[in-house]
Design a protein around this motif. Structure first.
Motif, short mmCIF file in Angstrom:
data_model
loop_
_atom_site.label_atom_id
_atom_site.label_comp_id
_atom_site.label_asym_id
_atom_site.label_seq_id
_atom_site.Cartn_x
_atom_site.Cartn_y
_atom_site.Cartn_z
N GLN A 1 1.99 -10.33 -2.15
CA GLN A 1 3.18 -10.75 -1.42
C GLN A 1 2.93 -10.70 0.09
O GLN A 1 2.03 -9.97 0.55
N TYR B 1 4.31 -9.19 2.45
CA TYR B 1 4.40 -7.88 3.10
C TYR B 1 3.27 -6.92 2.68
O TYR B 1 3.18 -5.80 3.17
N GLU C 1 12.23 -6.48 -6.73
CA GLU C 1 11.44 -7.03 -5.62
C GLU C 1 11.78 -6.27 -4.34
O GLU C 1 10.91 -5.99 -3.52
N SER D 1 9.94 -2.98 -4.41
CA SER D 1 8.53 -3.12 -4.03
C SER D 1 8.39 -3.25 -2.51
O SER D 1 7.59 -2.54 -1.88
N GLU D 2 9.19 -4.13 -1.93
CA GLU D 2 9.10 -4.34 -0.48
C GLU D 2 9.52 -3.08 0.27
O GLU D 2 8.90 -2.71 1.28
N TRP E 1 6.77 -0.61 0.40
CA TRP E 1 5.71 -1.03 1.31
C TRP E 1 6.12 -0.85 2.77
O TRP E 1 5.31 -0.48 3.62
N THR E 2 7.39 -1.14 3.06
CA THR E 2 7.83 -1.06 4.46
C THR E 2 8.29 0.35 4.84
O THR E 2 8.50 0.62 6.02
#
Lengths: 465, 312
Positions: free
Chosen positions: A131, A133, A253, A256-257, A260-261
């Motif tokens: 993705q 990101y 989703e 997940s983002e 990561w962030t």
């Protein structure tokens, strides 16, 4: 001097012979067709006739993964395919799901296979794509195979049209090209429910987490087991908890983002509450001794009738039917939330896809094989046999599992394992979505906070790396 | 005894006499290059690349990146170091226990006992079974739900999840299976060594009043030096490289990986990584190789010293 030269010449000749022998000039070890008509790639009706091969023998090498209902269907399908195509022999290898990655990697590289069932963990088509990101992560295996030119481009094959557009786009396409046929979806975030046993002890099907906890207590008080699981294979433990993950984070989703962030942390808020539920599921709800059961063994155990729930993928529906259990069962989303509205989603994945090796010596036979698998009647038979959620618009779900899953399909969503890729350098605990498998008795953690802290630390080590 | 004329083998031509021995070495040297030296060198080169192991995939030179990731990057380096330490622990325990057990079995089965051939066969049988068969047998034996070992445990009021439970006990059970699977070889090497010992030495010692322990300490142990050295080195190297039983018995289970399994998992898409990473796996295997090299070198120095001391 002359003698020395002849010695070196001899050595060179021997070396060349050895290298030539090792290199192998043969494009595959199969007997290939010479002349004759190419098999037609279209098929009509149940009696699929690919046109034969003009009388010369052809062996089609097919690699699939072990799943009792699926392999039984494939054996019958191959017999029909061979009968409809005189001279064609299907040489099918069946390997354990965990060994598919190795088998595909080595056999494709050796040009030793023509058709593969792409079921490399997480066995979810071309999902887990990188993705925007995500930075510095490795390419998924399917992308590596395509970029190495080991998979045939099937974009223009007519049988691709048999499948619904979204499936073709999401499960078997990359960079604008289509590389396979996806044979169906499966629900992951649900559980099988022994309705007969619940009725016997006077319980309704639980609709919330609290009701599930209470139901387990009642069942155990009555001498029955609440849940069983294929704990010996490890992955069924966390696959069985995907419904919990989905109930707590319906937008996976975003989860997940967020991880990561850094907006979501494993050791805070809802994520920590989720991990505590993982603990309850793994340590309190699963019956003792599941550490020794394999995935299919757990289904056999469940079929005995004295266990109320089996949280696993809907693909086990057909296998459960195969054991002819003497009770009524259904399949529901795992009631992981205290709010029943959050428990309406069915999380799942695109399951196995058939792909063709780019360098197959018999591309026409391989395409004919996929065309036959795509044929509407054959596909319906496949769905009936395996209980997969169809990816062809015309196919219907008539099996027991189909009847249970059909009403839930409007709320179908992709499961987290299809989305998540861990950052490079992250430690072994970073994938806390597998956390249910790390609590005792399966692994060393005993409380949610410790696991959550370890997971967040390992994740951050990768994110900052 | 007649002395064999070298021309009998190589003919009378002086050219053949000179080169035939070299020519006879050629097949062996080429086999060694093709299946041992060549792949080893290729692995070393691969360890500096991002190779996936897929035919046709691009291979890029990335210098020391794989080693940097293995040894220093993020938390994964901690997991790799843990796997290295676990490999050492596995090797020390397997070497010590297998060596001792093999020696005891050999001592027992070197006596004139009734049924010793049967027992020699019994203890050697696991060696000829494949790793998968060995693993499946033990998985059944260690079933926590009504398996034979669970029943034995129950008799003593104990309970265990065996292979599916905590990493520590699961790891220890792999050690047990590894020893069971290989102790037959250790035993046979010791037996072969014992049968070369001149029985006159024992007879003379007995006349001098030596007891069982004296016979073992002063005759058997020194005379067994070649067998001891062979077993010592084989056990060390074999246990450092072991990984198949981990795959069959435990699969990918955090807290149990050894270096050999890590190499396989990374190279063939078996671990947490969804990719084929043979370049990284090659780097891990070079680390394993260096470990074997250093330990093997030290062990070899020790056995040479020992041989010199006892055998002269």
């Amino acid at each position: 001097m002359t003698s020395k030269r002849s010695l070196w010449m001899t050595l060179l000749v021997v070396f060349a012979l050895v290298v030539a022998a090792c290199g192998g000039g043969d494009d595959g070890a199969t007997e290939t067709t010479a002349g004759g008509d190419s098999p037609a790639t279209t098929s009509g009706g149940g009696d699929t006739d690919t046109g034969g091969s003009g009388g010369d023998d052809v062996t089609l090498r097919v690699l699939i993964h072990q799943n009792p209902a699926f392999t039984e269907y494939m054996e019958a399908f191959n017999a029909d395919f061979e009968a409809a195509n005189p001279g064609v022999t299907v040489d099918m290898s069946i390997v354990a799901p965990g060994d598919m990655a190795t088998s595909i990697q080595t056999r494709l590289s050796a040009n030793d296979v023509d058709v593969i069932d792409y079921c490399v963990a997480p066995c979810a088509g071309f999902s887990n794509a990188i993705q925007p990101y995500m930075t510095g992560v490795d390419k998924p295996a399917w992308q590596q195979l395509i970029e190495a030119n080991l998979i045939m481009d099937l974009t223009d094959e007519p049988f691709i049209q048999n499948f619904d557009e979204a499936t073709v786009r999401d499960a078997v396409s990359f960079d604008g090209k289509v590389y396979g046929i996806n044979m169906g979806r499966n629900a992951l975030g649900g559980m099988f429910v022994n309705q007969t046993l619940l009725a016997d002890v006077g319980l309704d099907i639980p609709a919330t987490w609290n009701e599930l906890v209470a139901a387990c207590e009642t069942l155990e008080g009555e001498g029955f087991a609440c849940m069983t699981q294929g704990g010996g294979d490890t992955w069924p433990i966390f696959v069985g908890s995907f419904g919990l993950l989905g109930a707590e984070f319906p937008d996976q989703e975003a989860l997940s983002e967020g991880l990561w962030t850094g907006e979501i942390k494993w050791n805070e808020g809802e994520a920590l509450a989720l991990i505590e539920k993982f603990r309850v599921y793994a340590t309190e709800m699963l019956e003792p001794g599941v550490t020794g059961l394999g995935h299919d063994e757990a289904t056999a155990r469940y079929a005995a009738g004295d266990v109320a729930f089996l949280p696993t993928g809907s693909w086990q529906g057909a296998n459960l039917d195969g054991f002819e259990p003497e009770f009524d069962w259904t399949y529901i989303p795992f009631p992981g939330s205290d709010d029943s509205a959050d428990n309406q989603y069915l999380f799942g994945k695109y399951d196995l896809s058939f792909l063709i090796a780019e360098d197959t010596p018999q591309p026409d036979v391989a395409k004919a094989y996929l065309a036959a698998l795509s044929d509407a009647d054959n596909y319906q038979a496949f769905v009936d046999a395996t209980g997969f959620i169809p990816t062809q618009p015309a196919a219907t779900l008539d099996s027991t599992i189909g009847e249970a899953v059909s009403p839930l399909l409007d709320n179908y969503r992709n499961a987290f394992e299809q989305i998540w890729v861990a950052p490079t350098g992250a430690g072994q605990w970073a994938n806390a979505w597998q956390g249910a498998a790390w609590f005792a008795p399966f692994n060393e953690f005993e409380d949610a906070q410790s696991l959550a802290d370890a997971a967040q630390a390992d994740l951050e080590a990768g994110l900052s790396g | 005894m007649a002395i064999m004329n070298k021309n009998y083998l190589f003919g009378s031509s002086s050219k053949w006499t000179r080169y035939a021995p070299v020519m006879l070495l050629v097949p062996g040297v080429f086999l060694y290059i093709m299946i041992a030296l060549g792949p080893s060198l290729a692995t070393t080169v691969y360890s500096f690349t991002d190779a996936s192991g897929l035919r046709g995939a691009p291979v890029n030179w990335i210098g020391l990146d794989n080693y940097d990731e293995f040894l220093f990057q993020g938390a994964v380096s901690r997991d790799n170091i843990d796997a290295t330490l676990r490999t050492l622990r596995f090797s020390v325990l397997v070497t010590f226990i297998q060596f001792t057990l093999g020696l005891i079995l050999a001592l027992l089965l070197n006596q004139k006992l009734r049924g010793r051939t049967f027992f020699r066969t019994l203890f050697f049988i696991p060696v000829i079974l494949g790793v998968v068969i060995q693993g499946l047998m033990w998985k059944l034996f260690l079933q926590p739900r009504g398996g034979p070992m669970a029943s034995i445990f129950e008799t003593f009021g104990l309970q265990s999840e065996f292979l599916g439970g905590l990493p520590g006990p699961a790891f220890n059970w792999v050690i047990v299976v590894q020893i069971w699977a290989n102790v037959g070889v250790t035993m046979v090497i010791f037996l072969a060594g014992m049968q070369t010992i001149n029985t006159d030495l024992y007879e003379a010692a007995r006349i001098d009043g030596a007891g069982g322990w004296e016979l073992f300490r002063s005759i058997t142990w020194p005379q067994l030096t070649p067998a001891i050295n062979t077993n010592f080195l084989l056990n060390i190297v074999g246990s450092l490289q072991a990984w198949q039983l981990f795959l069959v018995l435990l699969g990918y289970k955090p807290g149990t990986q050894v270096l050999g399994y890590l190499v396989f998992a990374e190279g063939f898409g078996q671990g947490d990584s969804p990719s084929f990473r043979q370049g990284f796996a090659a780097a891990a295997s070079i680390v394993l190789f260096l470990l074997v090299l250093v330990i093997g070198f030290v062990a070899n120095k020790y056995v040479n010293w020992r041989e010199e001391r006892y055998m002269g």
